[in-house]
Enzyme design. Sequence first.
Site, PDB file in Angstrom:
ATOM      1  N   HIS A  55       0.756  -1.177  -0.063  1.00 46.51           N
ATOM      2  CA  HIS A  55      -0.010   0.081  -0.228  1.00 46.51           C
ATOM      3  C   HIS A  55       0.832   1.401   0.139  1.00 46.51           C
ATOM      4  CE1 HIS A  55      -3.744  -2.461   0.615  1.00 46.51           C
ATOM      5  NE2 HIS A  55      -2.933  -3.256   1.475  1.00 46.51           N
ATOM      6  N   HIS A  59      -1.120   3.111  -5.511  1.00 48.86           N
ATOM      7  CA  HIS A  59      -1.385   1.420  -5.143  1.00 48.86           C
ATOM      8  C   HIS A  59      -3.184   1.065  -5.391  1.00 48.86           C
ATOM      9  CE1 HIS A  59      -2.474   2.833  -1.093  1.00 48.86           C
ATOM     10  NE2 HIS A  59      -3.260   1.830  -1.185  1.00 48.86           N
ATOM     11  N   ASP A  61      -6.145  -1.243  -3.716  1.00 44.84           N
ATOM     12  CA  ASP A  61      -6.609  -2.353  -2.772  1.00 44.84           C
ATOM     13  C   ASP A  61      -7.692  -3.016  -3.267  1.00 44.84           C
ATOM     14  OD1 ASP A  61      -5.555  -0.314  -0.840  1.00 44.84           O
ATOM     15  OD2 ASP A  61      -7.459   0.408   0.037  1.00 44.84           O
ATOM     16  N   HIS A  65      -8.693  -6.594   0.690  1.00 47.56           N
ATOM     17  CA  HIS A  65      -7.959  -5.838   1.857  1.00 47.56           C
ATOM     18  C   HIS A  65      -8.537  -5.838   3.327  1.00 47.56           C
ATOM     19  CE1 HIS A  65      -5.334  -2.936   3.598  1.00 47.56           C
ATOM     20  NE2 HIS A  65      -6.104  -1.799   3.164  1.00 47.56           N
ATOM     21  N   HIS A 168     -14.336   2.121   2.997  1.00 44.23           N
ATOM     22  CA  HIS A 168     -13.412   0.988   2.460  1.00 44.23           C
ATOM     23  C   HIS A 168     -14.430  -0.311   2.550  1.00 44.23           C
ATOM     24  CE1 HIS A 168      -9.284   2.632   2.822  1.00 44.23           C
ATOM     25  NE2 HIS A 168      -9.131   1.869   2.036  1.00 44.23           N
ATOM     26  N   GLU A 180      -5.227   4.413  -4.407  1.00 47.27           N
ATOM     27  CA  GLU A 180      -5.095   5.443  -3.491  1.00 47.27           C
ATOM     28  C   GLU A 180      -3.709   6.294  -3.887  1.00 47.27           C
ATOM     29  OE1 GLU A 180      -7.334   3.860   0.470  1.00 47.27           O
ATOM     30  OE2 GLU A 180      -5.491   2.877  -0.263  1.00 47.27           O
TER      31      GLU A 180
HETATM   32 ZN   LIG Z   1      -4.492   0.630   0.427  1.00 45.94          ZN
END
Ligand SMILES: [Zn+2]
Length: 218
Positions: A55, A59, A61, A65, A168, A180
Site C-alpha cells: 500500500h 496503489h 486495494d 484488503h 472501505h 489511492e
Molecule cells: Zn491501500
Amino acid sequence: MTVRRMIDLSHTVSAETPVFPGDAAVEILVTDATSRASVAGERHMNCSRLNTSLHTGTHMDAPFHFIHDGASIDRVDLTHCIGPSLMIPIPPDVHEIDVPILAPWQNKLRVAHRVILNTGWHRRWGEPDYFTAHPVISGDAARFLVDQGVRLLGVDTPSVDRDPYDAHLALLGGGLLIVENLANLDQIHAELFDLVATPLRILGRDGSPVRAVAIVGG
Ligand SMILES: [Zn+2]
C-alpha cells in the site's frame, strides 16, 4: 490528427517515498551494479530487490484488503482497471465527501464505471499532515458509488477514510477497486479520459503498487 497525451498519475517509488505512519520505509537493495569494479571474466549488470508495503505510493486495494472472502489482487477484473473514467473536482473546503457532492454526477457515473475524485490533496504529497489530515469519503457516498455501478474509484489521498473504515467496507464489500495516492490530477483538463491502473498479479494478497496513467484526447 488528434494527439493522445499520456499523463502519469503515479508517485515515484524510492527509499524516500513517504509511507503510511507505522509502515516500514521502502527498501531498494541493489544486488548488482554495472558501476561496480568488474572482476576478471565476470559481467556486472544492474539488479535490485524491492521491499515495500503493498500500500505504498500509488496503489490499488483489492476487496480482500478488508473483506475476508473478497477477491485478492491477482483476481481483480482487469476490465475494471482499464477504460473510460470520469474526473470529479472536489471543492477544497470539503473534508467529508458526502452524497450531495456526488449526486449531480449520477448519470455520468453510470456510464463511466470508473471515477477519480480530485480533492487537490495530491499537492500536499510529502507534507507532514499528508497522511493524517486528508479529506475522506462518507459511508453513504461510498454506497452511492456502489449503487451507480462504479467499478473503480481513484483518490489523491492516502486513504478513502479512517477508522472505522465505513467507506472501505462499503466499496470493497461492493466489489469495487480503490486506487489511492494518485498524483498529477491537475494535469487532466478533461472530464472524461481513459484510465489505465493495473496491479501486479500477487497471489492471494490485499493490494499492489500500480502505474496509473490517464490518456486524454483522441
Ligand atoms: Zn491501500
